[in-house]
Enzyme design. Sequence first.
Site, mmCIF file in Angstrom:
data_model
loop_
_atom_site.group_PDB
_atom_site.id
_atom_site.type_symbol
_atom_site.label_atom_id
_atom_site.label_comp_id
_atom_site.label_asym_id
_atom_site.label_seq_id
_atom_site.Cartn_x
_atom_site.Cartn_y
_atom_site.Cartn_z
ATOM 1 N N CYS A 109 0.814 -1.222 0.000
ATOM 2 C CA CYS A 109 0.000 0.000 0.000
ATOM 3 C C CYS A 109 0.844 1.267 0.000
ATOM 4 C CB CYS A 109 -0.939 0.004 1.201
ATOM 5 S SG CYS A 109 -2.047 -1.402 1.218
ATOM 6 N N HIS A 234 -2.905 7.151 2.983
ATOM 7 C CA HIS A 234 -3.358 5.843 2.507
ATOM 8 C C HIS A 234 -4.719 5.546 3.142
ATOM 9 C CE1 HIS A 234 -3.832 1.779 1.463
ATOM 10 N NE2 HIS A 234 -3.482 1.279 2.630
ATOM 11 N N ASN A 264 -10.044 0.056 0.725
ATOM 12 C CA ASN A 264 -8.587 0.096 0.638
ATOM 13 C C ASN A 264 -8.169 -0.431 -0.733
ATOM 14 O OD1 ASN A 264 -5.835 -0.331 0.801
ATOM 15 N ND2 ASN A 264 -5.887 -1.239 2.852
HETATM 16 N N1 ACO Z 1 -17.518 -8.157 10.871
HETATM 17 C C1 ACO Z 1 -17.738 -8.465 12.172
HETATM 18 N N2 ACO Z 1 -16.753 -8.768 13.034
HETATM 19 C C2 ACO Z 1 -15.498 -8.762 12.550
HETATM 20 C C3 ACO Z 1 -15.194 -8.460 11.215
HETATM 21 C C4 ACO Z 1 -16.268 -8.163 10.365
HETATM 22 N N3 ACO Z 1 -16.098 -7.853 9.054
HETATM 23 N N4 ACO Z 1 -13.865 -8.530 11.040
HETATM 24 C C5 ACO Z 1 -13.336 -8.876 12.222
HETATM 25 N N5 ACO Z 1 -14.317 -9.030 13.127
HETATM 26 C C6 ACO Z 1 -14.212 -9.421 14.523
HETATM 27 C C7 ACO Z 1 -12.948 -10.168 14.831
HETATM 28 O O1 ACO Z 1 -13.090 -11.527 14.481
HETATM 29 C C8 ACO Z 1 -12.844 -9.992 16.333
HETATM 30 O O2 ACO Z 1 -13.692 -10.937 16.926
HETATM 31 P P1 ACO Z 1 -13.224 -11.685 18.280
HETATM 32 O O3 ACO Z 1 -12.969 -10.599 19.274
HETATM 33 O O4 ACO Z 1 -14.381 -12.551 18.582
HETATM 34 O O5 ACO Z 1 -11.976 -12.417 17.877
HETATM 35 C C9 ACO Z 1 -13.480 -8.626 16.561
HETATM 36 O O6 ACO Z 1 -14.157 -8.277 15.351
HETATM 37 C C10 ACO Z 1 -12.499 -7.534 16.889
HETATM 38 O O7 ACO Z 1 -11.420 -7.651 16.015
HETATM 39 P P2 ACO Z 1 -10.277 -6.561 16.055
HETATM 40 O O8 ACO Z 1 -9.145 -7.040 15.233
HETATM 41 O O9 ACO Z 1 -10.028 -6.129 17.439
HETATM 42 O O10 ACO Z 1 -11.014 -5.365 15.323
HETATM 43 P P3 ACO Z 1 -10.433 -3.965 15.050
HETATM 44 O O11 ACO Z 1 -11.215 -2.944 15.718
HETATM 45 O O12 ACO Z 1 -8.950 -3.922 15.221
HETATM 46 O O13 ACO Z 1 -10.729 -3.798 13.486
HETATM 47 C C11 ACO Z 1 -9.565 -3.979 11.414
HETATM 48 C C12 ACO Z 1 -10.204 -4.723 12.583
HETATM 49 C C13 ACO Z 1 -10.624 -3.174 10.716
HETATM 50 C C14 ACO Z 1 -8.937 -4.982 10.459
HETATM 51 C C15 ACO Z 1 -8.483 -3.033 11.952
HETATM 52 O O14 ACO Z 1 -7.650 -3.731 12.864
HETATM 53 C C16 ACO Z 1 -7.645 -2.417 10.894
HETATM 54 O O15 ACO Z 1 -8.106 -1.636 10.089
HETATM 55 N N6 ACO Z 1 -6.335 -2.703 10.893
HETATM 56 C C17 ACO Z 1 -5.405 -2.147 9.963
HETATM 57 C C18 ACO Z 1 -5.505 -2.876 8.683
HETATM 58 C C19 ACO Z 1 -4.715 -2.216 7.605
HETATM 59 O O16 ACO Z 1 -4.448 -1.046 7.624
HETATM 60 N N7 ACO Z 1 -4.371 -3.055 6.642
HETATM 61 C C20 ACO Z 1 -3.906 -2.602 5.416
HETATM 62 C C21 ACO Z 1 -2.503 -2.207 5.327
HETATM 63 S S1 ACO Z 1 -2.308 -1.849 3.684
HETATM 64 C C22 ACO Z 1 -1.491 -3.057 2.764
HETATM 65 O O17 ACO Z 1 -0.295 -3.070 2.679
HETATM 66 C C23 ACO Z 1 -2.315 -4.074 2.014
#
Ligand code: ACO
Length: 309
Positions: A109, A234, A264
């Site tokens: 990214c 980003h 994204n």
């Molecule tokens: N719907 C419902 N629940 C979900 C979903 C969904 N789509 N996705 C995850 N959950 C659940 C998880 O399973 C977890 O459940 P559990 O507690 O029973 O295990 C719960 O939600 C909480 O998960 P968290 O990981 O704590 O959620 P968080 O608030 O951190 O959000 C997210 C997750 C959106 C992925 C966030 O961590 C994030 O945006 N991280 C950064 C990702 C990013 O920037 N990635 C791209 C980099 S770019 C590249 O190089 C490709």
Amino acid sequence: MSGIRVVGLGAALPEKIVTNAAFAARLDTTDAWIAERTGILERRMGGTTSSLATQAGAAALANSGIDPADIDLLVLATSSPDQLMPATACTVQQALGISGGAFDVNAACTGFVYAMVSAAGIMAIGARRAMVIGSDVLSTMTDPNDRNTAVLFGDGAGAVILETVDDGPGNLLAWDLAADGSTRHLLYIDHGGYLQMDGKEVFRRAVRVFVDSAQKTLRDAGLTPDDVALLVPHQANSRIIGAACDRLGISLERTAVNLDRVGNTSAGSIPLALADAVAEGRLHDGDVVLMVGFGAGMTWASVALKWGP
Ligand code: ACO
């Protein structure tokens, strides 16, 4: 050594819109969870990295009025190339009728910022005009049944055309490229596999490296956050953008955000958000634009540019 300026901009998105409701209909998720935890409401899916890149590149050529035969460098940022070999840039080069060298950059990214700085470096030692594209179709590399990742990514591409400036230092004011390979297990795609991500840890680190890189670039350019007319981050998660803006002291009013509509789009994300901001009339000649990316590697990078001639 020559400086550079941006003389053309283009964007491309697939037509197919996939709403949060479409995921909620078949996965254990809800529109409210996706919207609240990511800021994403819908994303576009379809096309290939080369087809979207070609479309964005053609739009940038039309926007600049420059003949493709006069472009002597094409740098394409992607982590979802059409093939492992040859570089997808070569497919785009032929499709657009560009005559110069062409290669891909993979910094996930962060790729668009890496590609722009790479092109500026080559232009400093002789290339006259470059096309820099960020294009990805990560929807094809995420497990459609994994709610943790499938809802996050969309497909898209954005392109800029850069020209050398002979009578001055140019408009690239400062840059920062960084990587920490010891964190590469946080976000990866194995050959033939789907994207794997430790979202929480990526989130935690993203905010920190985003702020560090932006502050370094501003410092190197002799600028403060108050000098930034538009921050183009980003587009991974609105909560990452909000936390980084808070810490930097740059308001959301001065920040380009389009992830609600496109999700994204990886390397396409920064140029797509930039193109939207320009289409909305949010940038004027002389404005300082700060672009900040982060992603798998982990890599992170930023660049400060003066907009206009
Ligand atoms: N719907 C419902 N629940 C979900 C979903 C969904 N789509 N996705 C995850 N959950 C659940 C998880 O399973 C977890 O459940 P559990 O507690 O029973 O295990 C719960 O939600 C909480 O998960 P968290 O990981 O704590 O959620 P968080 O608030 O951190 O959000 C997210 C997750 C959106 C992925 C966030 O961590 C994030 O945006 N991280 C950064 C990702 C990013 O920037 N990635 C791209 C980099 S770019 C590249 O190089 C490709």
